[in-house]
Design a protein around this motif. Structure first.
Motif, PDB file in Angstrom:
ATOM      1  N   ARG A  61       0.869  -1.185   0.000  1.00 45.79           N
ATOM      2  CA  ARG A  61       0.000   0.000   0.000  1.00 45.79           C
ATOM      3  C   ARG A  61       0.901   1.229   0.000  1.00 45.79           C
ATOM      4  O   ARG A  61       1.790   1.355   0.833  1.00 45.79           O
ATOM      5  N   ASP A  62       0.637   2.144  -0.929  1.00 48.76           N
ATOM      6  CA  ASP A  62       1.413   3.392  -1.046  1.00 48.76           C
ATOM      7  C   ASP A  62       2.916   3.129  -1.103  1.00 48.76           C
ATOM      8  O   ASP A  62       3.713   3.844  -0.497  1.00 48.76           O
ATOM      9  N   GLY A  63       3.318   2.063  -1.808  1.00 46.45           N
ATOM     10  CA  GLY A  63       4.723   1.760  -2.012  1.00 46.45           C
ATOM     11  C   GLY A  63       5.419   1.055  -0.863  1.00 46.45           C
ATOM     12  O   GLY A  63       6.622   0.835  -0.908  1.00 46.45           O
ATOM     13  N   THR A  64       4.660   0.702   0.192  1.00 43.70           N
ATOM     14  CA  THR A  64       5.244   0.071   1.378  1.00 43.70           C
ATOM     15  C   THR A  64       4.599  -1.291   1.623  1.00 43.70           C
ATOM     16  O   THR A  64       3.387  -1.452   1.501  1.00 43.70           O
ATOM     17  N   VAL A  65       5.429  -2.275   1.963  1.00 41.03           N
ATOM     18  CA  VAL A  65       4.927  -3.618   2.263  1.00 41.03           C
ATOM     19  C   VAL A  65       4.180  -3.564   3.601  1.00 41.03           C
ATOM     20  O   VAL A  65       4.727  -3.150   4.612  1.00 41.03           O
ATOM     21  N   ILE A  66       2.903  -3.987   3.573  1.00 43.93           N
ATOM     22  CA  ILE A  66       2.104  -3.994   4.810  1.00 43.93           C
ATOM     23  C   ILE A  66       1.833  -5.411   5.298  1.00 43.93           C
ATOM     24  O   ILE A  66       1.387  -5.602   6.428  1.00 43.93           O
ATOM     25  N   ARG A  67       2.112  -6.397   4.446  1.00 43.47           N
ATOM     26  CA  ARG A  67       1.905  -7.805   4.818  1.00 43.47           C
ATOM     27  C   ARG A  67       2.786  -8.662   3.904  1.00 43.47           C
ATOM     28  O   ARG A  67       2.985  -8.309   2.747  1.00 43.47           O
ATOM     29  N   CYS A  68       3.270  -9.782   4.415  1.00 36.97           N
ATOM     30  CA  CYS A  68       4.121 -10.663   3.619  1.00 36.97           C
ATOM     31  C   CYS A  68       3.858 -12.106   4.039  1.00 36.97           C
ATOM     32  O   CYS A  68       3.710 -12.386   5.224  1.00 36.97           O
ATOM     33  N   TRP A  69       3.817 -13.007   3.049  1.00 38.52           N
ATOM     34  CA  TRP A  69       3.629 -14.425   3.354  1.00 38.52           C
ATOM     35  C   TRP A  69       4.271 -15.286   2.271  1.00 38.52           C
ATOM     36  O   TRP A  69       4.472 -14.848   1.151  1.00 38.52           O
ATOM     37  N   LYS A  70       4.595 -16.518   2.667  1.00 31.63           N
ATOM     38  CA  LYS A  70       5.204 -17.491   1.753  1.00 31.63           C
ATOM     39  C   LYS A  70       4.139 -18.168   0.916  1.00 31.63           C
ATOM     40  O   LYS A  70       3.013 -18.335   1.356  1.00 31.63           O
ATOM     41  N   GLY A  71       4.560 -18.616  -0.254  1.00 32.58           N
ATOM     42  CA  GLY A  71       3.696 -19.443  -1.082  1.00 32.58           C
ATOM     43  C   GLY A  71       3.065 -18.699  -2.171  1.00 32.58           C
ATOM     44  O   GLY A  71       2.357 -19.087  -3.003  1.00 32.58           O
TER      45      GLY A  71
END
Length: 71
Positions: A61-71
């Motif tokens: 969101r707005d160029g920034t990672v707000i969530r990350c997950w594998k797969g």
């Protein structure tokens, strides 16, 4: 009977470490750490839920990672 294939190893990495990084910096870091596929998605994206070894997903969101997950 044929042997069951062994999936390749994934990088030993913590997805939470990408939260708060800029999308480009996060992608570069993920590739340096060995992720073969890096996917950046806008919030609320509709995606399939198949698990893919070696893929790291970012919600951006707005160029920034707000969530990350594998797969």
């Amino acid at each position: 009977m044929a042997p069951i294939p062994t999936p390749p190893e994934q990088p030993d990495d913590t997805p939470d470490s990408y939260v708060g990084l800029g999308a480009q910096a996060a992608e570069q870091q993920a590739r340096e750490r060995g992720w073969t596929t890096v996917r950046a998605l806008p919030p609320g994206s509709i995606i399939t839920m198949e698990y893919m070894v070696g893929r790291l997903n970012f919600e951006v969101r707005d160029g920034t990672v707000i969530r990350c997950w594998k797969g």
